[in-house]
Design a protein around this motif. Structure first.
Motif, PDB file in Angstrom:
ATOM      1  N   THR A 171     -39.945   7.141  -1.089  1.00 29.69           N
ATOM      2  CA  THR A 171     -40.762   8.350  -0.947  1.00 29.69           C
ATOM      3  C   THR A 171     -40.186   9.259   0.139  1.00 29.69           C
ATOM      4  OG1 THR A 171     -42.208   7.186   0.611  1.00 29.69           O
ATOM      5  CG2 THR A 171     -42.890   7.194  -1.691  1.00 29.69           C
ATOM      6  N   SER A 172     -40.747  10.424   0.243  1.00 25.50           N
ATOM      7  CA  SER A 172     -40.535  11.420   1.310  1.00 25.50           C
ATOM      8  C   SER A 172     -39.225  12.184   1.199  1.00 25.50           C
ATOM      9  CB  SER A 172     -40.662  10.790   2.708  1.00 25.50           C
ATOM     10  OG  SER A 172     -39.419  10.261   3.161  1.00 25.50           O
ATOM     11  N   GLY A 173     -38.523  12.052   0.076  1.00 27.12           N
ATOM     12  CA  GLY A 173     -37.322  12.862  -0.126  1.00 27.12           C
ATOM     13  C   GLY A 173     -36.053  12.301   0.479  1.00 27.12           C
ATOM     14  N   GLU A 174     -36.152  11.246   1.287  1.00 33.94           N
ATOM     15  CA  GLU A 174     -34.932  10.639   1.839  1.00 33.94           C
ATOM     16  C   GLU A 174     -34.212   9.917   0.710  1.00 33.94           C
ATOM     17  OE1 GLU A 174     -34.275  11.389   4.775  1.00 33.94           O
ATOM     18  OE2 GLU A 174     -36.171  11.650   5.845  1.00 33.94           O
ATOM     19  N   GLN A 175     -32.878   9.916   0.770  1.00 36.91           N
ATOM     20  CA  GLN A 175     -32.115   9.258  -0.290  1.00 36.91           C
ATOM     21  C   GLN A 175     -31.141   8.260   0.310  1.00 36.91           C
ATOM     22  OE1 GLN A 175     -30.507  12.087  -3.074  1.00 36.91           O
ATOM     23  NE2 GLN A 175     -32.489  13.040  -3.461  1.00 36.91           N
ATOM     24  N   ARG A 176     -31.667   7.166   0.800  1.00 37.45           N
ATOM     25  CA  ARG A 176     -30.831   6.073   1.320  1.00 37.45           C
ATOM     26  C   ARG A 176     -31.602   4.767   1.223  1.00 37.45           C
ATOM     27  NH1 ARG A 176     -31.580   9.741   5.682  1.00 37.45           N
ATOM     28  NH2 ARG A 176     -33.396   9.156   6.894  1.00 37.45           N
ATOM     29  N   LEU A 177     -30.865   3.663   1.410  1.00 30.70           N
ATOM     30  CA  LEU A 177     -31.491   2.343   1.290  1.00 30.70           C
ATOM     31  C   LEU A 177     -32.050   1.843   2.614  1.00 30.70           C
ATOM     32  CD1 LEU A 177     -29.009   0.454  -1.084  1.00 30.70           C
ATOM     33  CD2 LEU A 177     -31.149   1.607  -1.663  1.00 30.70           C
ATOM     34  N   SER A 178     -31.518   2.336   3.722  1.00 32.99           N
ATOM     35  CA  SER A 178     -32.009   1.935   5.042  1.00 32.99           C
ATOM     36  C   SER A 178     -32.135   0.418   5.204  1.00 32.99           C
ATOM     37  CB  SER A 178     -33.356   2.605   5.345  1.00 32.99           C
ATOM     38  OG  SER A 178     -33.206   4.002   5.340  1.00 32.99           O
ATOM     39  N   ASN A 179     -31.081  -0.309   4.754  1.00 42.90           N
ATOM     40  CA  ASN A 179     -31.025  -1.751   5.041  1.00 42.90           C
ATOM     41  C   ASN A 179     -32.092  -2.564   4.302  1.00 42.90           C
ATOM     42  OD1 ASN A 179     -29.827  -3.928   6.270  1.00 42.90           O
ATOM     43  ND2 ASN A 179     -30.524  -3.475   8.346  1.00 42.90           N
ATOM     44  N   PHE A 180     -32.545  -2.041   3.167  1.00 42.55           N
ATOM     45  CA  PHE A 180     -33.583  -2.725   2.385  1.00 42.55           C
ATOM     46  C   PHE A 180     -32.954  -3.481   1.218  1.00 42.55           C
ATOM     47  CE2 PHE A 180     -37.308  -2.345  -0.716  1.00 42.55           C
ATOM     48  CZ  PHE A 180     -38.043  -3.347  -0.113  1.00 42.55           C
ATOM     49  N   LEU A 181     -33.199  -4.754   1.095  1.00 44.06           N
ATOM     50  CA  LEU A 181     -32.791  -5.577  -0.056  1.00 44.06           C
ATOM     51  C   LEU A 181     -31.390  -5.249  -0.563  1.00 44.06           C
ATOM     52  CD1 LEU A 181     -36.157  -5.553  -2.100  1.00 44.06           C
ATOM     53  CD2 LEU A 181     -35.380  -7.293  -0.478  1.00 44.06           C
ATOM     54  N   LEU A 182     -30.429  -5.206   0.345  1.00 47.45           N
ATOM     55  CA  LEU A 182     -29.073  -4.742   0.005  1.00 47.45           C
ATOM     56  C   LEU A 182     -28.455  -5.546  -1.129  1.00 47.45           C
ATOM     57  CD1 LEU A 182     -27.633  -4.081   3.562  1.00 47.45           C
ATOM     58  CD2 LEU A 182     -28.613  -2.448   1.939  1.00 47.45           C
ATOM     59  N   TRP A 183     -28.601  -6.838  -1.082  1.00 49.97           N
ATOM     60  CA  TRP A 183     -28.039  -7.707  -2.111  1.00 49.97           C
ATOM     61  C   TRP A 183     -28.819  -7.553  -3.424  1.00 49.97           C
ATOM     62  CZ3 TRP A 183     -24.241 -11.688  -2.231  1.00 49.97           C
ATOM     63  CH2 TRP A 183     -24.335 -12.542  -3.324  1.00 49.97           C
ATOM     64  N   GLN A 184     -30.133  -7.598  -3.304  1.00 52.97           N
ATOM     65  CA  GLN A 184     -31.007  -7.677  -4.475  1.00 52.97           C
ATOM     66  C   GLN A 184     -31.029  -6.390  -5.289  1.00 52.97           C
ATOM     67  OE1 GLN A 184     -31.669  -8.360  -1.303  1.00 52.97           O
ATOM     68  NE2 GLN A 184     -32.895 -10.205  -1.055  1.00 52.97           N
ATOM     69  N   LEU A 185     -30.698  -5.249  -4.656  1.00 53.03           N
ATOM     70  CA  LEU A 185     -30.786  -3.964  -5.358  1.00 53.03           C
ATOM     71  C   LEU A 185     -29.512  -3.618  -6.125  1.00 53.03           C
ATOM     72  CD1 LEU A 185     -32.648  -1.848  -2.635  1.00 53.03           C
ATOM     73  CD2 LEU A 185     -33.568  -2.581  -4.842  1.00 53.03           C
ATOM     74  N   ALA A 186     -28.588  -4.594  -6.251  1.00 52.36           N
ATOM     75  CA  ALA A 186     -27.276  -4.319  -6.849  1.00 52.36           C
ATOM     76  C   ALA A 186     -27.373  -3.534  -8.162  1.00 52.36           C
ATOM     77  CB  ALA A 186     -26.521  -5.631  -7.070  1.00 52.36           C
ATOM     78  N   TYR A 187     -28.337  -3.881  -9.008  1.00 55.43           N
ATOM     79  CA  TYR A 187     -28.458  -3.200 -10.308  1.00 55.43           C
ATOM     80  C   TYR A 187     -29.800  -2.501 -10.507  1.00 55.43           C
ATOM     81  CZ  TYR A 187     -23.926  -4.467 -11.938  1.00 55.43           C
ATOM     82  OH  TYR A 187     -22.572  -4.539 -12.074  1.00 55.43           O
ATOM     83  N   ALA A 188     -30.478  -2.242  -9.411  1.00 56.76           N
ATOM     84  CA  ALA A 188     -31.764  -1.546  -9.515  1.00 56.76           C
ATOM     85  C   ALA A 188     -31.542  -0.079  -9.874  1.00 56.76           C
ATOM     86  CB  ALA A 188     -32.519  -1.644  -8.196  1.00 56.76           C
ATOM     87  N   GLU A 189     -32.495   0.487 -10.575  1.00 52.14           N
ATOM     88  CA  GLU A 189     -32.514   1.932 -10.791  1.00 52.14           C
ATOM     89  C   GLU A 189     -33.186   2.560  -9.576  1.00 52.14           C
ATOM     90  OE1 GLU A 189     -31.110   3.592 -13.234  1.00 52.14           O
ATOM     91  OE2 GLU A 189     -30.417   1.719 -14.163  1.00 52.14           O
ATOM     92  N   LEU A 190     -32.569   3.608  -9.033  1.00 53.52           N
ATOM     93  CA  LEU A 190     -33.102   4.229  -7.820  1.00 53.52           C
ATOM     94  C   LEU A 190     -33.846   5.512  -8.170  1.00 53.52           C
ATOM     95  CD1 LEU A 190     -29.891   3.862  -5.565  1.00 53.52           C
ATOM     96  CD2 LEU A 190     -31.642   2.153  -6.075  1.00 53.52           C
ATOM     97  N   VAL A 191     -35.060   5.614  -7.698  1.00 52.36           N
ATOM     98  CA  VAL A 191     -35.846   6.828  -7.923  1.00 52.36           C
ATOM     99  C   VAL A 191     -36.300   7.366  -6.567  1.00 52.36           C
ATOM    100  CG1 VAL A 191     -37.997   7.750  -8.898  1.00 52.36           C
ATOM    101  CG2 VAL A 191     -36.611   6.159 -10.246  1.00 52.36           C
ATOM    102  N   PHE A 192     -35.914   8.588  -6.292  1.00 55.85           N
ATOM    103  CA  PHE A 192     -36.283   9.222  -5.021  1.00 55.85           C
ATOM    104  C   PHE A 192     -37.315  10.307  -5.301  1.00 55.85           C
ATOM    105  CE2 PHE A 192     -31.905   7.668  -4.592  1.00 55.85           C
ATOM    106  CZ  PHE A 192     -32.081   6.808  -3.516  1.00 55.85           C
ATOM    107  N   VAL A 209     -42.125   5.019 -12.904  1.00 54.74           N
ATOM    108  CA  VAL A 209     -41.883   4.022 -13.956  1.00 54.74           C
ATOM    109  C   VAL A 209     -41.402   4.725 -15.230  1.00 54.74           C
ATOM    110  CG1 VAL A 209     -43.001   2.320 -15.478  1.00 54.74           C
ATOM    111  CG2 VAL A 209     -43.449   2.271 -13.016  1.00 54.74           C
ATOM    112  N   ALA A 210     -41.991   5.895 -15.527  1.00 55.83           N
ATOM    113  CA  ALA A 210     -41.554   6.654 -16.710  1.00 55.83           C
ATOM    114  C   ALA A 210     -40.089   7.068 -16.553  1.00 55.83           C
ATOM    115  CB  ALA A 210     -42.446   7.877 -16.907  1.00 55.83           C
ATOM    116  N   GLU A 211     -39.711   7.489 -15.363  1.00 56.30           N
ATOM    117  CA  GLU A 211     -38.311   7.854 -15.079  1.00 56.30           C
ATOM    118  C   GLU A 211     -37.416   6.633 -15.294  1.00 56.30           C
ATOM    119  OE1 GLU A 211     -36.590  10.583 -14.221  1.00 56.30           O
ATOM    120  OE2 GLU A 211     -34.745   9.483 -13.772  1.00 56.30           O
ATOM    121  N   PHE A 212     -37.860   5.494 -14.802  1.00 57.77           N
ATOM    122  CA  PHE A 212     -37.123   4.236 -14.982  1.00 57.77           C
ATOM    123  C   PHE A 212     -36.913   3.943 -16.474  1.00 57.77           C
ATOM    124  CE2 PHE A 212     -37.658  -0.297 -15.971  1.00 57.77           C
ATOM    125  CZ  PHE A 212     -36.534  -0.825 -15.344  1.00 57.77           C
ATOM    126  N   GLN A 213     -37.963   4.180 -17.254  1.00 56.84           N
ATOM    127  CA  GLN A 213     -37.873   3.866 -18.700  1.00 56.84           C
ATOM    128  C   GLN A 213     -36.903   4.777 -19.438  1.00 56.84           C
ATOM    129  OE1 GLN A 213     -42.127   3.980 -19.324  1.00 56.84           O
ATOM    130  NE2 GLN A 213     -42.251   1.752 -19.492  1.00 56.84           N
TER     131      GLN A 213
END
Ligand code: IPE
Ligand code: MG
Length: 226
Positions: A171-192, A209-213
């Motif tokens: 949320t909030s328009g930032e577009q970074r991972l900030s050290n969150f689940l670095l390994w686990q997000l390898a193939y996640a879809e990112l929505v900002f 979720v609609a964007e993800f789909q």
């Protein structure tokens, strides 16, 4: 969960007011996730780096966490939510650690929604911890270094018993991972999304979720090959 401070500042309120409204958004998000059939919801509540914020803000956040754990667990349990907390507990006050342990034990049998909250969490530290664990086992002769593969690492992460996220929402328009689940997000879809966390609710989760789909997940394969 980002943007509590900006939410408050835009209303000339203290940052704490934003954090308080952020806690309400946690409840809404949890309910919305349940309604949408999401099985796993992981929230970044407090990073290892957040300990560097001014002392009064840290103590306000810890106070809120304490209050949340005291007041919300019974209802979460009733709704079939299983709560897990990941992060470095050694830095949290001992009464908060007890509340977390109680909540985890109490909700351990639930499976309607697996809610994980990252507190005092650092993705890099989590990976370093797994590496230390592997090194220790290898040094003790319990593990052959040649057998260390990605599964061996994943099994030693704090998320060993939950699946990798499919979708990351920041949320909030930032577009970074900030050290969150670095390994686990390898193939996640990112929505900002621009929405500040205290304004997050059912509609925002549904939109994400609609964007993800609409995304085409290929896991490294060529377009049209799956
Ligand atoms: C998120 O809101 C809450 C925590 C990180 C604990 P912020 O406090 O980061 O809000 P902004 O980024 O200053 O708006
Ligand atoms: Mg922020």
């Amino acid at each position: 969960m980002d943007g509590n401070g900006r939410w408050a500042a835009s209303r000339s309120l203290p940052r704490t007011a934003g954090h308080r409204r952020g806690a309400d958004a946690v409840r809404r998000c949890m309910e919305a996730a349940g309604e949408l059939g999401v099985e796993y919801l992981t929230l970044f509540g407090f990073s290892s780096e957040n300990w560097g914020r001014p002392e009064n803000e840290v103590s306000d956040l810890m106070g809120l966490l304490r209050r949340y754990l005291r007041s919300e667990i019974a209802e979460m349990h009733e709704k079939g939510v299983r709560l897990r907390v990941i992060g470095d507990r050694s830095k949290l006050d001992s009464d908060i650690v007890s509340l977390i342990e109680d909540a985890e034990q109490r909700t351990a049998g639930n499976d309607r929604l697996h809610m994980t909250v990252a507190l005092s969490y650092s993705g890099r530290e989590e990976i370093a911890h797994a590496a230390r664990e592997i090194a220790r086992e290898a040094a003790a002769g319990r593990l052959n270094p040649e057998t260390v593969d990605t599964q061996a690492v994943a099994a030693r992460l704090l998320t060993a018993d939950i699946p990798d996220p499919d979708l990351l929402i920041r949320t909030s328009g930032e577009q970074r991972l900030s050290n969150f689940l670095l390994w686990q997000l390898a193939y996640a879809e990112l929505v900002f999304i621009d929405c500040l966390w205290p304004d997050f609710g059912h509609a925002e989760l549904k939109t994400a979720v609609a964007e993800f789909q609409r995304r085409d997940r290929r896991y490294g394969l060529a377009v049209g090959s799956r």
